[in-house]
Design an enzyme around this catalytic site. Sequence first.
Site, PDB file in Angstrom:
ATOM      1  N   SER A 154      81.491 -20.512  16.273  1.00  0.00           N
ATOM      2  CA  SER A 154      80.674 -21.707  16.103  1.00  0.00           C
ATOM      3  C   SER A 154      79.233 -21.419  16.519  1.00  0.00           C
ATOM      4  O   SER A 154      78.591 -20.550  15.946  1.00  0.00           O
ATOM      5  CB  SER A 154      81.288 -22.866  16.903  1.00  0.00           C
ATOM      6  OG  SER A 154      80.739 -24.102  16.514  1.00  0.00           O
ATOM      7  N   ASP A 251      87.033 -26.732   7.709  1.00  0.00           N
ATOM      8  CA  ASP A 251      85.856 -26.655   8.571  1.00  0.00           C
ATOM      9  C   ASP A 251      84.621 -27.043   7.776  1.00  0.00           C
ATOM     10  O   ASP A 251      84.354 -26.460   6.716  1.00  0.00           O
ATOM     11  CB  ASP A 251      85.713 -25.224   9.097  1.00  0.00           C
ATOM     12  CG  ASP A 251      84.544 -25.048  10.050  1.00  0.00           C
ATOM     13  OD1 ASP A 251      83.855 -26.048  10.360  1.00  0.00           O
ATOM     14  OD2 ASP A 251      84.322 -23.909  10.499  1.00  0.00           O
ATOM     15  N   HIS A 281      87.985 -26.163  12.163  1.00  0.00           N
ATOM     16  CA  HIS A 281      87.005 -25.547  13.048  1.00  0.00           C
ATOM     17  C   HIS A 281      87.576 -25.533  14.464  1.00  0.00           C
ATOM     18  O   HIS A 281      88.210 -26.488  14.906  1.00  0.00           O
ATOM     19  CB  HIS A 281      85.706 -26.360  13.024  1.00  0.00           C
ATOM     20  CG  HIS A 281      84.584 -25.741  13.774  1.00  0.00           C
ATOM     21  ND1 HIS A 281      83.705 -24.860  13.202  1.00  0.00           N
ATOM     22  CD2 HIS A 281      84.190 -25.873  15.064  1.00  0.00           C
ATOM     23  CE1 HIS A 281      82.813 -24.471  14.096  1.00  0.00           C
ATOM     24  NE2 HIS A 281      83.088 -25.074  15.243  1.00  0.00           N
TER      25      HIS A 281
END
Length: 293
Positions: A154, A251, A281
């Site tokens: 991320s 995601d 995610h």
Amino acid sequence: MPLDPSVRKILEELNKVMPQMTKIPLDEFRKMFRAFFTSQPRRPIYRAYDVTIPGSETKIPARVYVPREGSDFGVLVYFHGGGFVIGDVETYDPLCRELAVACDCVVVSVDYRLAPEHKFPAAVIDAFDSTKWALEHAREINGDPEKVAIGGDSAGGNLAAVVAIMARDQGLRPTLKYQVLINPFVGVDLASYTIREYSAGLFLEREAMAFFNRAYLRSPPADAFDPRFSPILVDNLSNLPPALVITSEYDPLRDSAETYAAKLAEAGVPTVTVRFNGVTHGFMDSQYHTPGQ
């Protein structure tokens, strides 16, 4: 494919114990976030210890994981996720233990400065300084300076991508051997299919992404186009370390991450892209958590 049942259970558990980030004070949310993820099982490891890296702007806490007795291991400098706002070494301790053992490498988990207390580019500076330190001190942590890689998920994936470019441009030696980008944020995306379809109810919410950007950026319109925030905007991606880009089906960042992987490949960077179907995610951070444990 349908959302994986175990991922659905984790989402349900998160929704039970954690309110929306913007509804409570940030410090309280950080504590709840840390408590949820540190409740995961922690794999025993040969050695784990804390160090302080002398950065160019601040002292940077980090944790070193050594998988077993020995030396000359590969080294993975790991940057945690959390939108540049949440997450820390403790939160990612279970995952970094798994990475060290599974990959048989030394992992250096970096506790870079967080926003809004420390605005962009503080996290970038800490990430670069930590990588430079790992290259210079690899032998001291049982590693091989010729086998240092960087990675993250991320926001951490963003930092890894940016540091790879900075290391090339500033001529860091030895050169980095690999970059691992897990569900990386690579720049502002307002139009892709996944940002439209998967930004609600699937862990990474549109409201949270907007909050992260407001907290992290000093001047959102200008900083959003800075290549240290949006590496996808960099024209020249050649001569970067080989890349592994991991994405998730559900995601919102999936399309932009896969576009970045394609740009790396087009620039001649050996690139492997792996999409995990049925997951959201953050699946790497939560896969070891059993709801209710």
